[in-house]
Design a protein around this motif. Structure first.
Motif: not given
Length: 466
Positions: A341-350, A352-362
């Motif tokens: 999950g962290k892999r997906v979130v880190a890749g998306q944040r890297l 995307q110019a703008n990512s969802d404010i509630f994007l996270g992992w667990e």
């Protein structure tokens, strides 16, 4: 995987450009035109069945049913098959953060935190660092497959693919001359994109799509997906696509599942920044349901959560989606994150110019005792999804341009735009090569689809329409 330094650290611009040009001697630009299946190429059915091992068994036939609808729908679900083909072929070694599944339907319109409508990549389930050209090839082949579905002739399909690759190449050239911070701040504002469209009819069509995207928000999803039962807001059942948690299990099993999911939503907030965690805590959990999403993702565990703020008119809808190992991992390595999950979130944040404010992992322990990784985001926050099946050649060509340019921006954020631009050059050699590759891979996709369809008709695998 041997690769150039992603950011070109400690090298001069001239040295970075020299690295890009040097890669041509190893993998000439014209060589990308070829697609020759590996001698021991994995059978497509075997690849899909291997993915099914970790998925919800009763949902796998739905995935196959969606893939059976057409060669294009099959292509959408065949990211692992194409990853195996790309991973066994020579590559440039010029590394970026890959989307991993950059087909044309994984781009679209959505809201930035500043409430602007932007165009960007919107799917990162397979993201990992890898050779930059893999994403372009995935995009190019998707355009060729879509063009065949629309009845385009050879020349029309080639023009669409070349437009995407040219847009990528030319925009990467622009980024290669930009300051690092300017690259990071770059975004594709939808209003600005609409202003440069050349044709009035296309601008009107695009304006309508943008207006529709602004209505596809959490409130619309709230109205569509929920209803009131005994005075309490609940998800409306629509099995097998939407199944409330209360309908999945009974007694102790349901209580355990509900406890696990509540824990997931509560604990994932720790992956958010302090102020966003505070915002999340202003909402409380009301109901949960299992949701079937996409084509390739069907069968992975996906939950939607109904959150309530001030009252019933203040909803927040979250989606918690299971994240497994990327289809690229066997060829790129597992990456730096042990939590998928962290892999997906880190890749998306890297990317995307703008990512969802509630994007996270667990990570949680499933009912079967296995650890499962999830990423969480808003279910819908302004969303415009393209409909390529309705696009004539000139419109699909414009859309291809947007996708290619957006992909270049995403790659420039994580990779070295100087090296990539130097490799691609200013001529059309790479564009022409990718147009040939796209057609060759579309041929392979057709062959794989026929094998898949035959397996369904022979009852080797079960497909269900839903």
């Amino acid at each position: 995987m041997t690769a150039t330094n992603q950011a070109g650290s400690h090298l001069t611009v001239a040295e970075r450009a020299a690295q890009g040009r040097a890669a041509r001697s190893t993998v000439p630009r014209s060589s990308h035109a070829r697609f020759v299946p590996a001698e021991k190429r994995p059978q497509p059915i075997g690849v899909l069945e291997q993915q099914a091992v970790t998925r919800v068994p009763e949902l796998v036939p739905i995935r196959y049913g969606r893939m059976l609808e057409s060669p294009f729908r099959f292509y959408r679900g065949a990211a692992a098959i194409m990853a195996a083909d790309l991973g066994r072929a020579p590559h440039t070694g010029i590394t970026v953060q890959l989307c991993g599944d950059a087909h044309l339907l994984n781009y679209g319109l959505f809201a930035s935190p500043e409430r602007h409508l932007v165009f960007d990549i919107n799917d990162f389930d397979e993201t990992l660092p890898g050779p930059f050209e893999w994403d372009i090839k995935r995009l190019a082949a998707s355009l060729a497959v879509a063009g065949r579905a629309n009845g385009f002739d050879d020349g029309q399909r080639a023009a669409v693919v070349k437009e995407a690759v040219k847009a990528y190449r030319e925009r990467m050239r622009v980024f290669s001359d930009m300051r690092t911070l300017d690259i990071w701040y770059a975004q594709d504002d939808a209003d600005q994109l609409n202003a440069v469209l050349p044709d009035k009819s296309v601008r009107r069509r695009t304006s309508r799509a943008m207006a529709k995207a602004r209505t596809r928000d959490s409130l619309q999803a709230f109205d569509k997906l929920t209803h009131v039962v005994d005075g309490v807001r609940r998800f409306a059942p629509d099995p097998p696509l939407i199944t409330p948690i209360s309908d999945l299990d009974t007694g102790t099993e349901r209580e355990e599942l509900e406890h696990t999911l509540r824990s997931l939503i509560e604990r994932y907030g720790h992956s958010l920044s302090t102020e966003r965690r505070h915002l999340l805590e202003r909402f409380h959990l009301v109901d949960m349901a299992r949701k079937v999403v996409g084509v390739g993702s069907v069968g992975t565990r996906c939950w939607i959560a109904l959150m309530e703020g001030r009252d019933d008119g203040d909803p927040l809808l979250l989606q918690a989606k299971e994240a497994g190992e990327s289809v690229l991992a066997p060829y790129c390595g597992p990456g730096r994150y042990d939590n998928q999950g962290k892999r997906v979130v880190a890749g998306q944040r890297l990317m995307q110019a703008n990512s969802d404010i509630f994007l996270g992992w667990e990570r949680v322990t499933g009912m079967d005792g296995r650890l499962r990784d999830f990423y969480v985001r808003q279910l819908r926050d302004w969303k415009g999804t393209p409909r390529p099946e309705t696009m004539p050649p000139d419109v699909l060509r414009l859309y291809a341009n947007l996708c290619g340019g957006s992909l270049a921006r995403a790659h420039a954020r994580s990779g070295d735009p100087v090296a990539i631009a130097a490799y691609l050059g200013t001529g059309g050699s790479f564009d022409r090569a990718l147009a040939e590759f796209a057609e060759a891979y579309a041929d392979q996709n057709d062959r794989d689809y026929e094998i898949f369809a035959e397996a369904v008709h022979a009852d080797r695998i079960t497909a269900v329409a839903a």
